[in-house]
Design an enzyme around this catalytic site. Sequence first.
Site, PDB file in Angstrom:
ATOM      1  N   SER A  22      79.258  71.747  80.403  1.00 32.36           N
ATOM      2  CA  SER A  22      79.612  72.712  79.077  1.00 32.36           C
ATOM      3  C   SER A  22      80.917  72.266  78.740  1.00 32.36           C
ATOM      4  CB  SER A  22      79.626  74.229  79.803  1.00 32.36           C
ATOM      5  OG  SER A  22      80.521  74.263  80.869  1.00 32.36           O
ATOM      6  N   ASN A 109      82.347  81.306  89.189  1.00 35.75           N
ATOM      7  CA  ASN A 109      81.868  82.430  88.415  1.00 35.75           C
ATOM      8  C   ASN A 109      82.671  83.533  87.854  1.00 35.75           C
ATOM      9  OD1 ASN A 109      79.733  81.117  89.148  1.00 35.75           O
ATOM     10  ND2 ASN A 109      78.791  82.394  90.886  1.00 35.75           N
ATOM     11  N   THR A 154      71.296 105.283  42.658  1.00 37.31           N
ATOM     12  CA  THR A 154      70.662 105.626  43.866  1.00 37.31           C
ATOM     13  C   THR A 154      69.298 104.716  43.411  1.00 37.31           C
ATOM     14  OG1 THR A 154      69.868 107.606  42.743  1.00 37.31           O
ATOM     15  CG2 THR A 154      71.530 107.623  44.365  1.00 37.31           C
ATOM     16  N   HIS A 155      68.836 104.223  44.501  1.00 33.28           N
ATOM     17  CA  HIS A 155      67.486 103.554  44.035  1.00 33.28           C
ATOM     18  C   HIS A 155      67.754 102.164  43.219  1.00 33.28           C
ATOM     19  CE1 HIS A 155      65.465 107.002  46.007  1.00 33.28           C
ATOM     20  NE2 HIS A 155      66.031 107.664  45.282  1.00 33.28           N
ATOM     21  N   SER A 276      76.649  74.484  38.286  1.00 29.53           N
ATOM     22  CA  SER A 276      75.208  73.714  38.505  1.00 29.53           C
ATOM     23  C   SER A 276      75.186  72.179  38.063  1.00 29.53           C
ATOM     24  CB  SER A 276      74.182  74.718  37.941  1.00 29.53           C
ATOM     25  OG  SER A 276      73.230  73.727  37.521  1.00 29.53           O
ATOM     26  N   LYS A 282      76.204  77.404  33.744  1.00 22.46           N
ATOM     27  CA  LYS A 282      76.201  78.208  35.093  1.00 22.46           C
ATOM     28  C   LYS A 282      77.689  78.383  35.615  1.00 22.46           C
ATOM     29  CE  LYS A 282      71.889  79.413  36.373  1.00 22.46           C
ATOM     30  NZ  LYS A 282      71.414  80.217  37.068  1.00 22.46           N
ATOM     31  N   ASN A 284      78.266  80.015  39.384  1.00 24.08           N
ATOM     32  CA  ASN A 284      77.537  80.620  40.379  1.00 24.08           C
ATOM     33  C   ASN A 284      78.337  81.598  41.515  1.00 24.08           C
ATOM     34  OD1 ASN A 284      75.036  79.959  39.226  1.00 24.08           O
ATOM     35  ND2 ASN A 284      75.074  78.017  40.464  1.00 24.08           N
ATOM     36  N   GLU A 289      76.892  84.669  48.131  1.00 26.78           N
ATOM     37  CA  GLU A 289      75.708  84.404  48.583  1.00 26.78           C
ATOM     38  C   GLU A 289      75.638  83.912  50.036  1.00 26.78           C
ATOM     39  OE1 GLU A 289      73.860  81.909  45.524  1.00 26.78           O
ATOM     40  OE2 GLU A 289      73.672  83.468  44.086  1.00 26.78           O
ATOM     41  N   TYR A 316      75.348  86.064  89.087  1.00 27.42           N
ATOM     42  CA  TYR A 316      75.642  84.955  88.159  1.00 27.42           C
ATOM     43  C   TYR A 316      74.318  84.071  88.163  1.00 27.42           C
ATOM     44  CZ  TYR A 316      77.008  81.059  85.682  1.00 27.42           C
ATOM     45  OH  TYR A 316      77.143  79.984  84.825  1.00 27.42           O
ATOM     46  N   GLN A 321      75.773  80.560  80.631  1.00 33.33           N
ATOM     47  CA  GLN A 321      76.506  79.767  80.050  1.00 33.33           C
ATOM     48  C   GLN A 321      76.241  79.818  78.719  1.00 33.33           C
ATOM     49  OE1 GLN A 321      77.285  75.916  81.865  1.00 33.33           O
ATOM     50  NE2 GLN A 321      76.227  74.706  80.329  1.00 33.33           N
ATOM     51  N   LYS A 324      78.481  81.140  75.467  1.00 32.42           N
ATOM     52  CA  LYS A 324      79.579  80.693  74.696  1.00 32.42           C
ATOM     53  C   LYS A 324      78.964  80.034  73.208  1.00 32.42           C
ATOM     54  CE  LYS A 324      81.353  79.788  79.320  1.00 32.42           C
ATOM     55  NZ  LYS A 324      80.210  80.867  79.645  1.00 32.42           N
TER      56      LYS A 324
HETATM   57  N1  ARG Z   1      79.977  76.688  82.770  1.00 32.18           N
HETATM   58  C1  ARG Z   1      79.557  77.878  83.468  1.00 32.18           C
HETATM   59  C2  ARG Z   1      79.238  78.928  82.459  1.00 32.18           C
HETATM   60  O1  ARG Z   1      79.709  79.006  81.614  1.00 32.18           O
HETATM   61  C3  ARG Z   1      80.785  78.033  84.498  1.00 32.18           C
HETATM   62  C4  ARG Z   1      80.452  78.828  85.798  1.00 32.18           C
HETATM   63  C5  ARG Z   1      79.548  77.738  86.562  1.00 32.18           C
HETATM   64  N2  ARG Z   1      79.285  78.507  87.671  1.00 32.18           N
HETATM   65  C6  ARG Z   1      78.310  78.067  88.572  1.00 32.18           C
HETATM   66  N3  ARG Z   1      78.144  78.761  89.522  1.00 32.18           N
HETATM   67  N4  ARG Z   1      77.876  76.890  88.264  1.00 32.18           N
HETATM   68  O2  ARG Z   1      78.769  79.821  82.751  1.00 32.18           O
END
Ligand code: ARG
Length: 455
Positions: A22, A109, A154-155, A276, A282, A284, A289, A316, A321, A324
């Site tokens: 990660s 964890n 409205t509408h 454009s 144009k 835009n 958007e 956990y 993970q 993130k």
């Molecule tokens: N990279 C893990 C996460 O984002 C960290 C926690 C990892 N814990 C484990 N038991 N492998 O959740």
Amino acid sequence: MKLWGGRFTGETNEQVYQFNASIGFDKRFFEQDIRGSIAHAGMLAKQGIITAEEGQAIKNGLDSILEDIKQGRLAIDETAEDIHSFVEAELTSRIGEAGKKLHTGRSRNDQVALDMRLYTRDYIDSLDPVIRKLLGTLYRIMSENTQTYMPGFTHLQKAQPVTLAHHLGAYFEMFRRDRSRLADIRKRMNYCPLGSGALAGTTYPLDREYTAEVLGFDGPTLNSMDSVSDRDYIIELLSALATIMMHLSRFSEEIIIWNTNEYRFIEIDDAYSTGSSIMPQKKNPDIAELVRGKTGRVYGALMSMLTSLKGLPLAYNKDMQEDKEVFFDASDTVISCLELFDGMLATLRFNKENMLKSAAGGFTNATDAADYLVGKGVPFRDAHTIVGKLVLFCLKRNIALDEMSIEDYKAISPVFEPDVYDAISIRSCVERRNTIGAPGPEAMKKILEEYRKYL
Ligand code: ARG
């Protein structure tokens, strides 16, 4: 270096290693990770679990790592498994044996649960002033446009005249609620999971109240299994972010409509529009958007998190993970959308004449014509029918209510007098609406005063 190599004899498959790692995204919270570790080490030393010298060496080492990453003197090694392994390995290589004691009484964890909480809390603190700035822009445009008349819809059909100040005030309310929603979330999430261990606490005499306080929390979380598997605050925050985007998207939609050839209520500044490649005429409304489009992506993040969590048994699981990348993407998107939208809004030019002309068409004063009759003693239901006849009369001749002659008025109802013209002018339609929250000048003055104090 792997944190868990002892139990293994074989090598990890390379693709598995990459799939599991990660560091590519959790490197983003190196600062929060180090801050958490400094608090943890300080607590270990205070409790006599490590010596004071070890505690000091760890703190100095972590301080120098943080400073070196910030100054660009230390690059985060992307071959590490995650930011936690990277920091610990770097610490040990800098201070030796003491570094290996940092993880006493801790699991990744509770460490990652803490890092994510610190990161999202910092994010809320950085998002708040961005919303506040947008509110400031809205407030400024509102104060300048309490007499800028425009149709209210409205509408998507013209309904009754309002002012630009009143229309924008609706968005002021929305974004003000968004700020308070974020403040609620911050309050609810502000409890510290550190010290929950892998799931069942630890046998060391950790002082969880101390670390919670050092890290600016209101206290420690109260169930270690929940602490390592709770991602409610991310869901709440994504939901608040989705709501902000929904508000921005509705506003964008209106800006796109106001910018059409048919409406021409606004002119978007050159700095905030694009052209454009083929059609030279144009200009835009791309920012509006894109903001509208990116709303889908933030909604997606919320759905993604809800779905990732729905089947997870305690405590956990590695599925977590996944919180993130979706959160980082959504949170970056919201900040940039707010900033760009604010810049576009602050530089918009309003074509007041077109807005007024539009307010005067479409019988936006029909309700006021009925109210005029009520003022002369006609029951509202009868007044409604009479004005319906006036509208029909005008539609056949393609004229507006104020273009009818007094004779024609009287032919439909003898109650009408020449003062009807004043009563149904756009200006008096707006000026006479002064109930709390209405567009009339007295009502608006009070609201603007309230907003000024709020800001
Ligand atoms: N990279 C893990 C996460 O984002 C960290 C926690 C990892 N814990 C484990 N038991 N492998 O959740």
